[in-house]
Design a protein around this motif. Structure first.
Motif, short mmCIF file in Angstrom:
data_model
loop_
_atom_site.label_atom_id
_atom_site.label_comp_id
_atom_site.label_asym_id
_atom_site.label_seq_id
_atom_site.Cartn_x
_atom_site.Cartn_y
_atom_site.Cartn_z
N PRO A 89 16.72 22.69 -16.36
CA PRO A 89 17.47 21.43 -16.41
C PRO A 89 18.65 21.37 -15.43
CG PRO A 89 16.94 22.15 -18.62
CD PRO A 89 16.53 23.27 -17.70
N MET A 90 19.27 22.51 -15.14
CA MET A 90 20.40 22.49 -14.20
C MET A 90 19.95 22.23 -12.76
SD MET A 90 19.34 25.60 -15.26
CE MET A 90 20.49 25.91 -16.58
N ASN A 91 18.63 22.23 -12.52
CA ASN A 91 18.12 21.90 -11.19
C ASN A 91 17.79 20.42 -11.03
OD1 ASN A 91 18.32 24.53 -10.25
ND2 ASN A 91 16.23 25.08 -10.86
N VAL A 92 18.06 19.63 -12.07
CA VAL A 92 17.91 18.17 -11.95
C VAL A 92 19.14 17.65 -11.20
CG1 VAL A 92 17.76 15.98 -13.18
CG2 VAL A 92 16.54 17.99 -14.05
N ARG A 93 18.91 17.05 -10.04
CA ARG A 93 20.00 16.67 -9.15
C ARG A 93 20.39 15.21 -9.25
NH1 ARG A 93 21.59 21.74 -8.66
NH2 ARG A 93 20.13 23.06 -7.50
N ALA A 94 19.52 14.37 -9.82
CA ALA A 94 19.84 12.94 -9.94
C ALA A 94 18.89 12.31 -10.95
CB ALA A 94 19.73 12.24 -8.59
N ILE A 95 19.35 11.23 -11.57
CA ILE A 95 18.53 10.42 -12.47
C ILE A 95 18.55 8.99 -11.96
CG2 ILE A 95 18.19 9.57 -14.82
CD1 ILE A 95 19.72 12.05 -15.83
N PHE A 96 17.37 8.42 -11.79
CA PHE A 96 17.26 7.02 -11.36
C PHE A 96 16.67 6.21 -12.51
CE2 PHE A 96 17.67 9.25 -7.44
CZ PHE A 96 18.27 8.36 -6.56
N ILE A 97 17.36 5.12 -12.86
CA ILE A 97 16.96 4.28 -13.99
C ILE A 97 16.25 3.04 -13.48
CG2 ILE A 97 17.81 2.94 -15.96
CD1 ILE A 97 18.01 6.02 -16.24
N THR A 98 15.06 2.76 -14.07
CA THR A 98 14.35 1.53 -13.70
C THR A 98 15.01 0.31 -14.34
OG1 THR A 98 12.77 1.79 -15.53
CG2 THR A 98 12.16 2.74 -13.38
N HIS A 99 15.36 0.43 -15.62
CA HIS A 99 16.08 -0.64 -16.32
C HIS A 99 16.62 -0.07 -17.62
CE1 HIS A 99 12.09 -0.72 -18.08
NE2 HIS A 99 12.56 -1.40 -19.10
N ALA A 100 17.48 -0.82 -18.27
CA ALA A 100 18.28 -0.25 -19.35
C ALA A 100 17.75 -0.51 -20.76
CB ALA A 100 19.72 -0.77 -19.25
N HIS A 101 16.45 -0.64 -20.93
CA HIS A 101 15.90 -0.69 -22.29
C HIS A 101 15.88 0.72 -22.87
CE1 HIS A 101 13.67 -4.75 -21.45
NE2 HIS A 101 14.98 -4.87 -21.56
N GLY A 102 15.94 0.78 -24.19
CA GLY A 102 16.12 2.07 -24.86
C GLY A 102 15.08 3.11 -24.52
N ASP A 103 13.83 2.69 -24.31
CA ASP A 103 12.78 3.66 -24.02
C ASP A 103 12.83 4.17 -22.58
OD1 ASP A 103 12.03 1.06 -23.23
OD2 ASP A 103 9.90 1.54 -23.29
#
Length: 249
Positions: free
Chosen positions: A46-60
């Protein structure tokens, strides 16, 4: 580029893309403890995850975003979409303005967002390229696929697209009329036929990898989604395993 689809569907969505030793996530829609566990299961720390990109802000798609605070991971989302995202530490927030590209050269990724069509403030799809020459296009939760989306995604080596429902199954379901109308609407979800039509415009038969995702558990069947796409591509003379690879998640 290594693809690990950690979760898919209305219960949560999370995709890990790895190039070299670096990983980025597209969406974080399951609890952070489950993301932690699933990452380790597929050989990613998990510490090798460098970024998170969100498609949209629904809970799922954002349920597990506390993961970002835990590991100090930058989070990217459409500027307007941040209106619906809470709980991310301020210094980790990155606003994508007018689908401007994100150059993560230091970790080997280049990301080009594109507009999708869903009932959110600013939903996005993403085209991700790495230094090995792979190009992965991701289009989740969208009511239709327009020419601009096709243009953004064309010539990819990997396609990850939703194939949410079969309209007749949805129409005969126990869903309330309002929910049926939402799913079938212009800013709802893609049907098998819509996904197949889009892929028939995109697949050139050069060994592309296709992942069909976000299937409805009650209004679709994996084999039905698979056969709908295969039938559309067969009309172009393309055969699975020979000209492209297809996996239903």
């Amino acid at each position: 580029m290594k693809v690990d689809i950690l979760a898919s569907g209305s219960s949560g969505n999370c995709i890990a893309l790895t190039s070299g030793k670096n990983t980025i996530l597209i969406d974080a829609g399951i609890p952070k403890t489950k993301i932690d566990k699933k990452l380790v299961e597929v050989g990613i720390q998990p510490m090798n995850v460098r970024a998170i990109f969100i498609t949209h802000a629904h809970g799922d798609h954002i349920k597990g975003l506390p993961l970002a605070n835990k590991y100090r991971i930058p989070v990217y989302a459409g500027e307007e979409e941040w209106k619906s995202i809470q709980g991310v530490d301020e210094e980790l927030k990155h606003h994508i303005k007018k689908c401007k590209s994100v150059d993560l050269e230091s970790i080997g990724f280049y990301i080009q967002p594109f507009k999708t069509h869903h009932d959110a403030f600013e939903p996005l799809g993403y085209v991700i390229q790495d230094f090995d020459g792979d190009k992965c296009s991701i289009a989740l939760d969208t009511g239709h696929v327009d020419d601009e989306m096709i243009s953004a995604m064309e010539y990819s080596t990997i396609y990850i697209m939703e194939s949410n429902h079969e309209p007749k199954m949805l129409e005969n379901s126990n869903y309330p009329p309002s929910v049926k109308a939402r799913v079938l609407g212009h800013v709802g979800h893609l049907s098998n036929e819509q996904t197949a039509e889009a892929l028939s415009k995109l697949i050139n038969g050069v060994g592309e990898q296709i992942y069909l995702t976000h299937l409805s558990s009650s209004n679709n069947m994996p084999m039905l989604a698979q056969m709908t796409v295969m039938r559309a591509l067969a009309k172009k003379g393309l055969k699975a395993e020979k000209d492209y690879k297809l996996e239903v998640i």
